[in-house]
Write a protein that holds these residues in place. Structure first.
Motif, short mmCIF file in Angstrom:
data_model
loop_
_atom_site.label_atom_id
_atom_site.label_comp_id
_atom_site.label_asym_id
_atom_site.label_seq_id
_atom_site.Cartn_x
_atom_site.Cartn_y
_atom_site.Cartn_z
N PHE A 16 -0.48 8.84 7.08
CA PHE A 16 -1.71 7.93 7.93
C PHE A 16 -2.92 6.77 7.39
O PHE A 16 -2.82 6.12 7.93
N LEU A 17 -3.40 7.72 5.98
CA LEU A 17 -4.10 6.70 5.23
C LEU A 17 -3.46 5.30 5.11
O LEU A 17 -4.00 4.73 5.32
N ASP A 18 -2.66 5.32 4.54
CA ASP A 18 -1.01 3.68 4.08
C ASP A 18 -1.17 3.37 5.95
O ASP A 18 -1.56 1.59 5.53
N HIS A 19 -1.47 4.15 7.18
CA HIS A 19 -1.72 3.27 8.00
C HIS A 19 -2.51 2.83 8.15
O HIS A 19 -2.82 1.18 8.99
N THR B 268 -1.39 1.75 -5.48
CA THR B 268 -0.68 2.51 -5.65
C THR B 268 -1.52 4.24 -5.57
O THR B 268 -2.81 3.53 -6.93
N CYS B 269 -1.35 5.00 -5.09
CA CYS B 269 -1.71 6.25 -5.72
C CYS B 269 -1.25 7.48 -5.89
O CYS B 269 -0.04 7.81 -4.73
N ILE C 293 0.93 -1.03 0.17
CA ILE C 293 0.12 -0.32 0.13
C ILE C 293 0.76 1.08 -0.22
O ILE C 293 1.63 1.28 1.17
N SER C 294 0.83 1.87 -1.24
CA SER C 294 1.24 3.07 -0.88
C SER C 294 0.38 4.58 -1.53
O SER C 294 0.22 4.66 -3.12
#
Length: 197
Positions: free
Chosen positions: A37-40, A56-57, A31-32
């Motif tokens: 914080f959103l990754d977490h 990925t975003c 996840i990237s």
């Protein structure tokens, strides 16, 4: 039955590539999002749902985190909806009251085909680090509407904003894990008297 989906979503604001497996381990996710914080939160969601995410975003985070957060919710919802197919055999409903230290989160899911979010939270801070706490609701709404699920999320207790948000993503993961699970007794049936979801 292969319950996977791939989504590529490109707008003037974001470029998202996402692969989802509903029957993964969660720990295999990559996840990237460009938003720490959103990754977490998505790592927590993946671990507790058992969904493997390859995400990925590239987004316009120099503006703020809104476009990326909402568009990732849209992409994840679309991917889950596609991966569920006709929804044959799924449990459909799930709920949990999940504690995260002093925070207590109620989350209930109906994979109904009717996307909606019913949300109640009162974050005591506007930010968690640099992340706007209002974006938790934006993500959940985008996910629910595009996945075609009825989603209730309520903060029953809590004062630490990080704990509240973390509880919400963990609770969403746990309820989705149960709701998408296949009940072997009804594996060939759509869980609705209408015969379709």
């Amino acid at each position: 039955m292969k319950r996977t989906a791939s989504i590529r979503r490109t707008t003037a604001e974001t470029d998202i590539t996402l692969k989802v497996s509903l029957d993964g381990k969660g720990s295999d996710s990559h996840i990237s999002t460009g938003i720490g914080f959103l990754d977490h939160m998505l790592v927590l969601f993946s671990m507790h749902s058992g969904f493997t995410l390859d995400l990925t975003c590239k987004g316009d985070t120099w503006v703020d985190d809104h476009h990326s957060t909402e568009d990732i919710g849209i992409a994840l919802g679309l991917a889950v909806r596609e991966a569920l197919g006709e929804r044959r055999g799924i449990t459909r409903y799930a709920s949990i009251a999940l504690p995260m230290d002093e925070a207590l989160i109620l989350c209930a899911v109906d994979i109904s085909g009717r996307g909606a979010l019913y949300y109640k939270a009162d974050f005591e801070t506007e930010k968690i680090g640099t992340f706007d706490t209002q974006l938790v609701e934006e993500f959940l709404r985008a996910f629910a509407v595009n996945a075609g699920i009825t989603l209730h999320v309520q903060e029953l207790a809590g004062h630490n904003s990080h704990h509240v948000a973390e509880g919400m993503f963990k609770a969403l993961g746990r309820t989705m894990r149960q709701a998408v699970s296949v009940d072997a007794r009804f594996a060939d049936q759509v869980p609705s008297t209408k015969g379709v979801l």
